[in-house]
Design a protein around this motif. Structure first.
Motif, PDB file in Angstrom:
ATOM      1  N   THR A  15       9.549 -12.654  -1.142  1.00 16.94           N
ATOM      2  CA  THR A  15       8.331 -11.944  -1.513  1.00 16.94           C
ATOM      3  C   THR A  15       8.652 -10.528  -1.991  1.00 16.94           C
ATOM      4  N   LEU A  16       9.591  -9.865  -1.340  1.00 13.86           N
ATOM      5  CA  LEU A  16       9.953  -8.496  -1.731  1.00 13.86           C
ATOM      6  C   LEU A  16      10.511  -8.415  -3.142  1.00 13.86           C
ATOM      7  N   SER A  17      11.068  -9.515  -3.645  1.00 12.23           N
ATOM      8  CA  SER A  17      11.617  -9.508  -5.014  1.00 12.23           C
ATOM      9  C   SER A  17      10.554  -9.861  -6.055  1.00 12.23           C
ATOM     10  N   LEU A  18       9.322 -10.039  -5.615  1.00 15.65           N
ATOM     11  CA  LEU A  18       8.215 -10.365  -6.507  1.00 15.65           C
ATOM     12  C   LEU A  18       7.938  -9.192  -7.437  1.00 15.65           C
ATOM     13  N   SER A  19       7.863  -9.480  -8.715  1.00 17.52           N
ATOM     14  CA  SER A  19       7.585  -8.436  -9.706  1.00 17.52           C
ATOM     15  C   SER A  19       6.324  -8.819 -10.457  1.00 17.52           C
ATOM     16  N   ILE A  20       5.239  -8.136 -10.119  1.00 16.47           N
ATOM     17  CA  ILE A  20       3.955  -8.372 -10.766  1.00 16.47           C
ATOM     18  C   ILE A  20       3.661  -7.178 -11.651  1.00 16.47           C
ATOM     19  N   GLU A  21       3.216  -7.454 -12.855  1.00 16.76           N
ATOM     20  CA  GLU A  21       2.975  -6.391 -13.833  1.00 16.76           C
ATOM     21  C   GLU A  21       2.089  -5.284 -13.278  1.00 16.76           C
ATOM     22  N   ALA A  22       1.044  -5.630 -12.540  1.00 18.89           N
ATOM     23  CA  ALA A  22       0.115  -4.628 -12.015  1.00 18.89           C
ATOM     24  C   ALA A  22       0.682  -3.876 -10.800  1.00 18.89           C
ATOM     25  N   SER A  23       1.757  -4.388 -10.193  1.00 19.57           N
ATOM     26  CA  SER A  23       2.414  -3.789  -9.018  1.00 19.57           C
ATOM     27  C   SER A  23       1.453  -3.427  -7.887  1.00 19.57           C
ATOM     28  N   PRO A  24       0.608  -4.367  -7.459  1.00 16.66           N
ATOM     29  CA  PRO A  24      -0.305  -4.044  -6.362  1.00 16.66           C
ATOM     30  C   PRO A  24       0.440  -3.970  -5.029  1.00 16.66           C
ATOM     31  N   PRO A  25      -0.060  -3.175  -4.089  1.00 19.80           N
ATOM     32  CA  PRO A  25       0.567  -3.149  -2.761  1.00 19.80           C
ATOM     33  C   PRO A  25       0.324  -4.462  -2.027  1.00 19.80           C
ATOM     34  N   ILE A  26       1.187  -4.725  -1.043  1.00 17.39           N
ATOM     35  CA  ILE A  26       1.055  -5.937  -0.236  1.00 17.39           C
ATOM     36  C   ILE A  26       0.642  -5.545   1.176  1.00 17.39           C
ATOM     37  N   ALA A  27      -0.395  -6.196   1.680  1.00 14.60           N
ATOM     38  CA  ALA A  27      -0.823  -6.030   3.069  1.00 14.60           C
ATOM     39  C   ALA A  27      -0.049  -7.058   3.893  1.00 14.60           C
ATOM     40  N   TRP A  28       0.940  -6.600   4.652  1.00 16.26           N
ATOM     41  CA  TRP A  28       1.816  -7.471   5.425  1.00 16.26           C
ATOM     42  C   TRP A  28       1.202  -7.793   6.780  1.00 16.26           C
ATOM     43  N   PRO A  29       1.557  -8.928   7.360  1.00 17.42           N
ATOM     44  CA  PRO A  29       1.053  -9.263   8.693  1.00 17.42           C
ATOM     45  C   PRO A  29       1.447  -8.200   9.726  1.00 17.42           C
ATOM     46  N   ASN A  30       0.514  -7.869  10.579  1.00 12.79           N
ATOM     47  CA  ASN A  30       0.705  -6.953  11.694  1.00 12.79           C
ATOM     48  C   ASN A  30       1.111  -5.539  11.280  1.00 12.79           C
ATOM     49  N   PHE A  31       0.701  -5.112  10.087  1.00 12.21           N
ATOM     50  CA  PHE A  31       0.838  -3.727   9.653  1.00 12.21           C
ATOM     51  C   PHE A  31      -0.546  -3.238   9.269  1.00 12.21           C
ATOM     52  N   LYS A  32      -0.907  -2.053   9.710  1.00 12.83           N
ATOM     53  CA  LYS A  32      -2.215  -1.493   9.388  1.00 12.83           C
ATOM     54  C   LYS A  32      -2.315  -1.293   7.880  1.00 12.83           C
ATOM     55  N   LYS A  40      -8.495   1.906   1.093  1.00 14.96           N
ATOM     56  CA  LYS A  40      -8.056   0.574   0.688  1.00 14.96           C
ATOM     57  C   LYS A  40      -8.062   0.515  -0.840  1.00 14.96           C
ATOM     58  N   PRO A  41      -6.947   0.099  -1.435  1.00 12.71           N
ATOM     59  CA  PRO A  41      -6.909   0.012  -2.898  1.00 12.71           C
ATOM     60  C   PRO A  41      -7.851  -1.079  -3.408  1.00 12.71           C
ATOM     61  N   ALA A  42      -8.307  -0.918  -4.628  1.00 13.30           N
ATOM     62  CA  ALA A  42      -9.208  -1.907  -5.226  1.00 13.30           C
ATOM     63  C   ALA A  42      -8.486  -3.223  -5.482  1.00 13.30           C
ATOM     64  N   THR A  43      -7.190  -3.147  -5.775  1.00 10.91           N
ATOM     65  CA  THR A  43      -6.386  -4.343  -6.036  1.00 10.91           C
ATOM     66  C   THR A  43      -5.203  -4.358  -5.071  1.00 10.91           C
ATOM     67  N   TYR A  44      -5.053  -5.476  -4.366  1.00 12.93           N
ATOM     68  CA  TYR A  44      -3.910  -5.622  -3.464  1.00 12.93           C
ATOM     69  C   TYR A  44      -3.707  -7.102  -3.167  1.00 12.93           C
ATOM     70  N   ILE A  45      -2.589  -7.396  -2.496  1.00 16.97           N
ATOM     71  CA  ILE A  45      -2.249  -8.756  -2.115  1.00 16.97           C
ATOM     72  C   ILE A  45      -2.098  -8.799  -0.599  1.00 16.97           C
ATOM     73  N   GLU A  46      -2.733  -9.768   0.010  1.00 21.66           N
ATOM     74  CA  GLU A  46      -2.611  -9.962   1.456  1.00 21.66           C
ATOM     75  C   GLU A  46      -1.640 -11.117   1.691  1.00 21.66           C
ATOM     76  N   ALA A  47      -0.636 -10.907   2.541  1.00 24.83           N
ATOM     77  CA  ALA A  47       0.361 -11.935   2.850  1.00 24.83           C
ATOM     78  C   ALA A  47       0.150 -12.452   4.264  1.00 24.83           C
ATOM     79  N   ARG A  48       0.244 -13.773   4.425  1.00 26.32           N
ATOM     80  CA  ARG A  48       0.134 -14.404   5.741  1.00 26.32           C
ATOM     81  C   ARG A  48       1.144 -15.540   5.824  1.00 26.32           C
TER      82      ARG A  48
END
Length: 142
Positions: A15-32, A40-48
């Motif tokens: 997942t860390l090597s993921l390169s998305i053009e928009a470069s949104p932040p990732i909300a990782w499990p068990n991290f605030k 909270k950013p308008a665009t982000y990715i939640e990982a579970r």
């Protein structure tokens, strides 16, 4: 390191090597998310990570087990910007985890079972964002 840790590390390292053009932040499990003092950013990715039940393959209890689960991402974009930004990012995530991709961590092989599944996009319950989920099914024998 436990088998579960190795599986998680293999999937999250990819997942860390993921390169998305928009470069949104990732909300990782068990991290605030967002961090204290941040909006909270308008665009982000939640990982579970959703491990499933293990299946015993051989009679001997110490023998290898089939361990399966889902690495799940939810792409969130603002409402009223159209479906395409979220769909594009979800597609880029899916392409990053193709079927039969082998990931390795400390002697454990984690294989992506099939092409990732994308759910129908829809507004979130709070009607603040548009969400598309990507489910990546994985398996390992150990």
């Amino acid at each position: 390191m436990t088998i579960e840790e190795k599986i998680e590390n293999a999937l999250f390292t990819r997942t860390l090597s993921l390169s998305i053009e928009a470069s949104p932040p990732i909300a990782w499990p068990n991290f605030k998310f967002p961090a204290d003092g941040e909006e909270k950013p308008a665009t982000y990715i939640e990982a579970r990570l959703l491990p499933n039940n293990n299946t015993r393959i051989v009679m001997k209890g110490s023998g290898p087990h089939l361990r399966q689960g889902i690495l799940q991402f939810t792409v969130r974009t603002p409402l009223n910007v159209g479906a395409t930004p979220a769909t594009t990012m979800a597609g880029e995530i899916a392409e990053h985890f193709p079927a039969d991709l082998d990931l390795f961590e400390d002697g454990i092989r984690v294989r992506i079972q099939q092409a990732p599944d994308m759910t129908q996009a829809e507004p979130t319950d709070d009607e603040v964002s548009w969400a598309v989920r990507v489910d990546i099914r994985y398996e390992t024998f150990c």
